[in-house]
Scaffold this motif. Sequence first.
Motif, mmCIF file in Angstrom:
data_model
loop_
_atom_site.group_PDB
_atom_site.id
_atom_site.type_symbol
_atom_site.label_atom_id
_atom_site.label_comp_id
_atom_site.label_asym_id
_atom_site.label_seq_id
_atom_site.Cartn_x
_atom_site.Cartn_y
_atom_site.Cartn_z
ATOM 1 N N LEU A 46 0.830 -1.377 0.106
ATOM 2 C CA LEU A 46 -0.154 -0.148 0.154
ATOM 3 C C LEU A 46 0.705 1.640 -0.458
ATOM 4 O O LEU A 46 0.629 2.388 1.107
ATOM 5 C CB LEU A 46 -0.756 0.253 1.163
ATOM 6 C CG LEU A 46 -2.164 -0.765 1.135
ATOM 7 C CD1 LEU A 46 -2.589 -0.924 2.684
ATOM 8 C CD2 LEU A 46 -3.618 -0.872 0.485
ATOM 9 N N THR A 47 2.339 1.642 -0.918
ATOM 10 C CA THR A 47 2.803 2.174 -0.274
ATOM 11 C C THR A 47 2.540 3.656 -0.788
ATOM 12 O O THR A 47 3.597 4.660 -0.972
ATOM 13 C CB THR A 47 4.066 1.551 -0.825
ATOM 14 O OG1 THR A 47 5.111 2.624 -1.299
ATOM 15 C CG2 THR A 47 4.105 1.762 -2.953
ATOM 16 N N PRO A 52 -2.231 4.469 4.694
ATOM 17 C CA PRO A 52 -2.909 3.046 4.880
ATOM 18 C C PRO A 52 -3.346 2.921 6.061
ATOM 19 O O PRO A 52 -4.465 1.619 5.995
ATOM 20 C CB PRO A 52 -1.730 2.161 5.151
ATOM 21 C CG PRO A 52 -1.057 3.195 3.995
ATOM 22 C CD PRO A 52 -1.063 4.643 4.193
ATOM 23 N N SER A 53 -2.642 2.883 7.391
ATOM 24 C CA SER A 53 -3.897 2.479 8.309
ATOM 25 C C SER A 53 -4.736 2.982 8.856
ATOM 26 O O SER A 53 -5.553 2.966 9.826
ATOM 27 C CB SER A 53 -3.071 3.107 10.028
ATOM 28 O OG SER A 53 -2.834 3.876 9.574
ATOM 29 N N SER A 54 -5.533 3.762 8.392
ATOM 30 C CA SER A 54 -6.803 4.477 8.156
ATOM 31 C C SER A 54 -7.929 3.228 7.357
ATOM 32 O O SER A 54 -9.526 3.144 7.659
ATOM 33 C CB SER A 54 -6.811 5.672 7.604
ATOM 34 O OG SER A 54 -6.881 5.705 5.825
ATOM 35 N N HIS A 74 -0.597 -9.551 7.525
ATOM 36 C CA HIS A 74 0.272 -8.737 8.230
ATOM 37 C C HIS A 74 1.114 -8.206 9.063
ATOM 38 O O HIS A 74 1.055 -7.399 10.003
ATOM 39 C CB HIS A 74 1.152 -9.522 7.563
ATOM 40 C CG HIS A 74 3.387 -10.134 8.321
ATOM 41 N ND1 HIS A 74 3.344 -11.223 8.913
ATOM 42 C CD2 HIS A 74 3.536 -9.015 8.462
ATOM 43 C CE1 HIS A 74 4.323 -11.333 10.011
ATOM 44 N NE2 HIS A 74 5.129 -9.631 8.893
ATOM 45 N N THR A 75 1.386 -6.721 7.960
ATOM 46 C CA THR A 75 1.680 -5.658 7.739
ATOM 47 C C THR A 75 0.737 -5.337 8.421
ATOM 48 O O THR A 75 1.313 -4.355 9.998
ATOM 49 C CB THR A 75 1.740 -4.567 6.601
ATOM 50 O OG1 THR A 75 2.498 -5.833 5.875
ATOM 51 C CG2 THR A 75 2.346 -3.730 7.003
ATOM 52 N N THR A 123 -18.531 -1.830 1.932
ATOM 53 C CA THR A 123 -18.142 -2.081 2.278
ATOM 54 C C THR A 123 -17.206 -2.501 2.919
ATOM 55 O O THR A 123 -16.857 -2.042 4.212
ATOM 56 C CB THR A 123 -18.585 -3.909 1.613
ATOM 57 O OG1 THR A 123 -20.117 -4.872 1.296
ATOM 58 C CG2 THR A 123 -17.601 -5.295 2.506
ATOM 59 N N PHE A 124 -16.372 -1.133 1.464
ATOM 60 C CA PHE A 124 -15.063 -1.336 1.749
ATOM 61 C C PHE A 124 -13.827 -0.306 1.662
ATOM 62 O O PHE A 124 -14.479 0.463 1.188
ATOM 63 C CB PHE A 124 -14.480 -2.691 0.774
ATOM 64 C CG PHE A 124 -14.617 -4.259 0.602
ATOM 65 C CD1 PHE A 124 -14.066 -4.555 1.898
ATOM 66 C CD2 PHE A 124 -15.152 -4.793 -0.372
ATOM 67 C CE1 PHE A 124 -14.227 -5.921 1.241
ATOM 68 C CE2 PHE A 124 -16.140 -6.099 -0.052
ATOM 69 C CZ PHE A 124 -15.447 -6.898 0.699
ATOM 70 N N ASP A 125 -13.206 -0.244 2.353
ATOM 71 C CA ASP A 125 -12.482 1.203 2.030
ATOM 72 C C ASP A 125 -11.056 1.336 1.070
ATOM 73 O O ASP A 125 -11.171 2.229 1.444
ATOM 74 C CB ASP A 125 -11.590 1.785 3.729
ATOM 75 C CG ASP A 125 -12.288 1.230 4.987
ATOM 76 O OD1 ASP A 125 -13.204 2.357 5.383
ATOM 77 O OD2 ASP A 125 -12.473 0.585 5.512
ATOM 78 N N PHE A 126 -10.704 0.256 0.881
ATOM 79 C CA PHE A 126 -10.206 0.033 -0.285
ATOM 80 C C PHE A 126 -10.228 -1.327 -1.325
ATOM 81 O O PHE A 126 -10.402 -2.294 -0.084
ATOM 82 C CB PHE A 126 -8.294 0.168 0.397
ATOM 83 C CG PHE A 126 -7.113 -0.029 -0.788
ATOM 84 C CD1 PHE A 126 -6.757 1.945 -0.995
ATOM 85 C CD2 PHE A 126 -6.965 -0.552 -0.880
ATOM 86 C CE1 PHE A 126 -5.965 1.537 -1.759
ATOM 87 C CE2 PHE A 126 -5.787 -1.116 -1.715
ATOM 88 C CZ PHE A 126 -5.538 0.227 -2.472
#
Length: 293
Positions: A46-47, A52-54, A74-75, A123-126
């Motif tokens: 997700l660079t 990305p943590s949002s 995992h990340t 449903t999805f943020d990303f």
Amino acid sequence: TREGNRFFMSTDATDNSYFIDVENASEMARLIQLDMAVTEAMGGALTEQADPSSFTQLLDIGCGPGSWVLSVAHTYPKVEVAGIDISPTMITYANARARSQGLNNASFQVMDATQPLDFSDHTFDFINERLFSGAIYRDAWPALLRECFRIARPGGVLRLTEIDSGGTTTSKAFQDFSDYLAKGMQLAGYGFSPDGRANCVTPMLSTLLRDAGFQHIQIRPYVIDFSAGAPAHMAVYRNAEIFMHVIQPFLVALNVAKQEELAQLMQQALLDMHQDDFKGLWYLLTAWGEKPM
């Protein structure tokens, strides 16, 4: 054949638009190697995303053996990541990988992305889609992206990453094989090429996103150096070794080239890739946009 002159390959009863047998074990091995090389070239899963943590709910369309999903899970252990693929074999393997790695925030299910998706609205943020142009006919793109728009939350992101060729190299045999592939895909209804010289998906990504309703569209190019001695060389070599073999029936069925010529080109291309002076670059383009709030 399906829908006129369109061609698809599948050894089971599932009618799908992917031009390679989706239950092929070699294809699974190829996709694992390819995914590692692409993720590394992009600097991570997700660079290019600012925060990305949002994201809390993520989806990977055409997840294959699940490598991208597992990397994200995992990340970012607090997120929920889902993957869908038309192949039961891929999904079974991906779920086994998630269990073996103790990633309870990763899940996979069989789903045909060319049909209405079995997810609720917003449903999805990303939503991630990567190297999917060989699995979807050119006139099916708008419907898929409308479905992505439907299942994305307001402010959610859809990201598309695609290529237009198998790479640019100093090997004539490699280039000749790539030319046959581009022509075959154009004849079979993939990509947006007017003449079969390249896939021509990357120039369309921003337009496809915009037409589906996404806004604030951005693009970022990436390149994989698979020249002799480069870190990605062996991964791309193994990808070429498998792909050039399994794609031959597709090209022969379309009368793009004879089996004997394709086999000879493959052998020579692989020999060329082993030479110390071999040079090769593979260009990718990522485009992403946001669903309006």
